[in-house]
Design an enzyme around this catalytic site. Structure first.
Site, short mmCIF file in Angstrom:
data_model
loop_
_atom_site.label_atom_id
_atom_site.label_comp_id
_atom_site.label_asym_id
_atom_site.label_seq_id
_atom_site.Cartn_x
_atom_site.Cartn_y
_atom_site.Cartn_z
N ALA A 159 -21.93 -11.62 -21.35
CA ALA A 159 -23.25 -12.25 -21.22
C ALA A 159 -23.37 -13.45 -22.15
O ALA A 159 -23.71 -13.29 -23.34
CB ALA A 159 -24.33 -11.22 -21.49
N LEU A 160 -23.10 -14.63 -21.61
CA LEU A 160 -23.18 -15.86 -22.39
C LEU A 160 -24.37 -16.71 -21.94
O LEU A 160 -25.16 -17.16 -22.74
CB LEU A 160 -21.88 -16.67 -22.20
CG LEU A 160 -20.56 -15.93 -22.38
CD1 LEU A 160 -19.38 -16.84 -22.05
CD2 LEU A 160 -20.42 -15.40 -23.80
N GLU A 183 -27.77 -18.39 -20.41
CA GLU A 183 -29.20 -18.12 -20.52
C GLU A 183 -29.93 -19.11 -19.62
O GLU A 183 -29.35 -20.11 -19.21
CB GLU A 183 -29.66 -18.32 -21.97
CG GLU A 183 -29.02 -17.34 -22.92
CD GLU A 183 -29.52 -17.48 -24.36
OE1 GLU A 183 -30.38 -18.35 -24.62
OE2 GLU A 183 -29.03 -16.71 -25.21
N PRO A 184 -31.21 -18.85 -19.35
CA PRO A 184 -31.95 -19.79 -18.51
C PRO A 184 -31.86 -21.22 -19.05
O PRO A 184 -31.83 -22.17 -18.27
CB PRO A 184 -33.39 -19.25 -18.58
CG PRO A 184 -33.23 -17.78 -18.83
CD PRO A 184 -32.02 -17.64 -19.70
N SER A 229 -23.75 -24.61 -19.21
CA SER A 229 -22.57 -25.36 -19.66
C SER A 229 -22.62 -25.56 -21.18
O SER A 229 -21.61 -25.48 -21.87
CB SER A 229 -22.52 -26.73 -18.99
OG SER A 229 -22.60 -26.60 -17.60
N ILE A 258 -25.41 -13.01 -14.95
CA ILE A 258 -24.37 -12.18 -15.55
C ILE A 258 -23.69 -11.28 -14.52
O ILE A 258 -24.32 -10.36 -13.98
CB ILE A 258 -24.92 -11.34 -16.73
CG1 ILE A 258 -25.68 -12.24 -17.71
CG2 ILE A 258 -23.79 -10.58 -17.42
CD1 ILE A 258 -24.91 -13.45 -18.24
N GLY A 288 -14.73 -24.22 14.95
CA GLY A 288 -15.93 -24.65 15.67
C GLY A 288 -17.06 -23.66 15.43
O GLY A 288 -17.15 -23.05 14.34
N GLU A 346 -17.33 -20.37 -15.16
CA GLU A 346 -16.23 -20.54 -16.13
C GLU A 346 -15.80 -22.00 -16.27
O GLU A 346 -14.61 -22.31 -16.25
CB GLU A 346 -15.07 -19.61 -15.77
CG GLU A 346 -15.45 -18.17 -16.07
CD GLU A 346 -14.47 -17.15 -15.57
OE1 GLU A 346 -13.27 -17.41 -15.69
OE2 GLU A 346 -14.91 -16.10 -15.06
N GLU A 367 -17.50 -30.65 -13.32
CA GLU A 367 -17.82 -31.82 -14.15
C GLU A 367 -17.45 -31.56 -15.61
O GLU A 367 -16.89 -32.42 -16.29
CB GLU A 367 -19.32 -32.15 -14.04
CG GLU A 367 -19.76 -32.66 -12.69
CD GLU A 367 -19.89 -31.55 -11.64
OE1 GLU A 367 -19.84 -30.36 -12.00
OE2 GLU A 367 -20.03 -31.89 -10.45
C1 LIG Z 1 -20.97 -16.49 -9.39
C2 LIG Z 1 -21.31 -16.78 -10.82
C3 LIG Z 1 -21.00 -15.84 -11.78
C4 LIG Z 1 -21.34 -16.06 -13.11
N1 LIG Z 1 -21.07 -15.10 -14.02
C5 LIG Z 1 -21.44 -15.29 -15.31
C6 LIG Z 1 -21.19 -14.28 -16.27
O1 LIG Z 1 -20.63 -13.22 -15.98
N2 LIG Z 1 -21.58 -14.51 -17.56
C7 LIG Z 1 -22.20 -15.64 -17.93
O2 LIG Z 1 -22.52 -15.78 -19.10
N3 LIG Z 1 -22.45 -16.63 -17.04
C8 LIG Z 1 -22.09 -16.49 -15.73
N4 LIG Z 1 -22.34 -17.46 -14.80
C9 LIG Z 1 -23.04 -18.66 -15.21
C10 LIG Z 1 -22.11 -19.85 -15.33
O3 LIG Z 1 -21.29 -19.72 -16.45
C11 LIG Z 1 -23.00 -21.10 -15.38
O4 LIG Z 1 -23.59 -21.24 -14.12
C12 LIG Z 1 -22.21 -22.34 -15.73
O5 LIG Z 1 -21.80 -22.33 -17.07
C13 LIG Z 1 -23.05 -23.62 -15.50
O6 LIG Z 1 -24.26 -23.51 -16.16
P1 LIG Z 1 -25.63 -23.76 -15.37
O7 LIG Z 1 -25.56 -23.03 -14.08
O8 LIG Z 1 -26.73 -23.44 -16.28
O9 LIG Z 1 -25.63 -25.28 -15.02
P2 LIG Z 1 -25.95 -26.49 -16.06
O10 LIG Z 1 -25.19 -26.30 -17.31
O11 LIG Z 1 -27.41 -26.70 -16.13
O12 LIG Z 1 -25.30 -27.70 -15.25
C14 LIG Z 1 -25.96 -28.28 -14.12
C15 LIG Z 1 -25.10 -29.40 -13.59
O13 LIG Z 1 -24.87 -30.36 -14.61
C16 LIG Z 1 -23.47 -30.58 -14.76
N5 LIG Z 1 -23.11 -30.81 -16.15
C17 LIG Z 1 -23.27 -29.97 -17.20
N6 LIG Z 1 -22.73 -30.51 -18.32
C18 LIG Z 1 -22.19 -31.69 -17.95
C19 LIG Z 1 -21.47 -32.71 -18.64
N7 LIG Z 1 -21.19 -32.60 -19.94
N8 LIG Z 1 -21.09 -33.80 -17.93
C20 LIG Z 1 -21.38 -33.90 -16.61
N9 LIG Z 1 -22.04 -32.98 -15.91
C21 LIG Z 1 -22.45 -31.89 -16.57
C22 LIG Z 1 -22.82 -29.29 -14.28
O14 LIG Z 1 -21.51 -29.52 -13.86
C23 LIG Z 1 -23.72 -28.93 -13.12
O15 LIG Z 1 -23.31 -29.62 -11.98
C24 LIG Z 1 -21.98 -17.26 -13.48
C25 LIG Z 1 -22.27 -18.23 -12.50
C26 LIG Z 1 -21.93 -18.00 -11.19
C27 LIG Z 1 -22.26 -19.05 -10.18
#
Ligand SMILES: Cc1cc2nc3c(=O)[nH]c(=O)nc-3n(C[C@H](O)[C@H](O)[C@H](O)COP(=O)(O)OP(=O)(O)OC[C@H]3O[C@@H](n4cnc5c(N)ncnc54)[C@H](O)[C@@H]3O)c2cc1C
Length: 383
Positions: free
Chosen positions: A133-134, A136-137, A141, A166, A345, A369, A373
């Protein structure tokens, strides 16, 4: 299903792999093939229950055995081969396998002997489920922005906050949680904790997804943990998180190859049998061009992934290779599955068909993961 549909024999024959890998590929391919019929009818309306059952099946069959502290650990090439075969056959099986692996890797690589002995045997048996669990809302990234708070209290900490997206969050027994302990500024103020999901104040709420998966938002309300719940060093939580994510990156590429090889195989079989213009789809040059393009992308993705996994196993600098493999393989897999749908198709879009499910399943790999980007930034930084 033949071995050469799941794996590229030409890539496996390279000196990047040894005979043990070729045997493993054979075994996991066969194990999945034996379940293909049952998995094709898997009830995914309740992904949490299905994920639990798949974990138990993986554990019983020994595919998680390497997570046990008394067993030899797996190398990354083997992890990749397992994920490729599982993803080829069943998204949920790969998903559960990968999350169990991620959680266990954090404990194996950063835990104390006591923590390893307490948590890993259950994860290895598939009787206990793990979660990492890393996110958060307000922190995806940018993990340095994590705000879930761990306040020192007597001989322990009290956790308050929310984690989201998560995987396995709704079925987890143990959760690795990244929390702010404030030992230093920004990224240095984070610590990883091992939290028992039965602890009072812990709540998991399932989230529906584009492809059915066990996925949840976690709320921590005055969740009390002892000081022995700290995983790794205090203030080094981001190091734990990034280490585990970076190690897993090549395996996400391998899963992408599994999905894409399935899409390619479905498209090829369909093109060879679908009648059109007095012949077959495979007689049409544009269809042939599409199939050739898919094959080239699969070869490139497989080679990049093999290079990354081999470099990691050899103890070489692999960060750029792993990022390159994940970026290329996940983007290419999206394109390959899209091309497969096009070759089918309208039939490719029928709800519940293999192509329609693949189309939904492959999308998230470009986000989790390390989004494409973010990975591009990592590669650019390494130039
Ligand atoms: C199926 C699935 C399983 C997951 N499982 C887990 C899990 O088990 N545990 C957990 O902790 N998380 C999990 N996640 C969350 C995942 O790690 C995050 O969705 C991911 O890190 C991206 O964060 P975000 O969705 O908040 O998007 P944001 O960080 O808000 O990014 C939004 C957009 O901005 C872009 N962006 C961000 N930073 C940059 C940058 N520096 N330069 C250019 N563009 C950028 C991103 O590429 C993306 O297109 C999961 C997500 C999915 C879809």
């Amino acid at each position: 299903m033949s071995f050469s549909q799941v794996f590229d024999p030409g890539v496996l024959a390279l000196p990047l792999f040894d005979d043990a890998h070729r045997t493993l590929a054979d075994e996991i391919g066969q194990w999945c093939a034996d379940r293909a019929e049952a998995w094709a009818n898997l009830d995914t309306t309740d992904p949490a229950t299905t994920a639990r059952a798949l974990l138990a099946e993986l554990g019983r069959s020994g595919w998680l055995r390497h997570l046990d502290p008394d067993q030899p650990d797996s190398d990354v090439r083997s992890l990749c081969l397992r994920r490729q075969a599982l993803a080829y056959h069943e998204d949920l099986a790969d998903f559960s396998y990968s999350i169990q692996e991620l959680t266990a890797a954090a404990i194996t690589r950063h835990g104390t002997d006591r923590q390893r002995r307490r948590h890993l045997p259950g994860l290895a048996a598939g009787t206990s489920a793990g979660a990492l669990a890393l996110s958060e809302p307000g922190a995806g990234s940018d993990l340095a922005a994590v705000v879930l708070e761990a306040t020192p209290d007597g001989d322990g900490f009290v956790l308050n906050g929310t984690k989201t997206w998560i995987a396995q969050g709704d079925i987890a027994d143990v959760c690795v949680v990244l929390a702010r302990t404030g030992d230093g500024p920004g990224p240095l103020g984070l610590t990883a904790f091992l939290v028992d999901c039965g602890t009072p104040g812990f709540k998991a709420e399932p989230i529906g997804a584009i492809a059915p998966r066990s996925w949840a938002e976690l709320t921590f309300t005055d969740v009390r943990v002892g000081s022995d719940a700290v995983l790794g060093e205090r203030g080094q939580g981001l190091v734990v998180a990034l280490d585990v994510l970076e190690r897993a990156r090549a395996t996400v590429a391998a899963a992408a190859i599994g999905f894409a090889r399935r899409g390619f195989r479905l498209a090829l079989d369909h093109a060879r049998t679908r009648k059109a213009y007095g012949g077959r789809l495979t007689d049409l040059q544009l269809v042939r061009s599409s199939l050739a393009g898919m094959d080239v992308k699969l070869s490139a993705a497989s080679l990049l992934t093999a290079r990354a996994a081999w470099a990691m196993d050899a103890g070489l600098d692999h960060a750029k290779h792993s990022s390159t493999a994940k970026l290329y393989a996940t983007e290419a897999a999206g394109e390959i599955v899209d091309s497969a749908v096009q070759i089918f198709g309208a039939a490719g879009l029928v709800s519940g068909s293999a192509t329609e499910r693949l189309y939904r399943q492959i999308r998230s790999l470009r986000i989790y993961e390390g989004s494409s980007e973010v990975i591009e930034m990592t590669i650019a930084d390494a130039l």
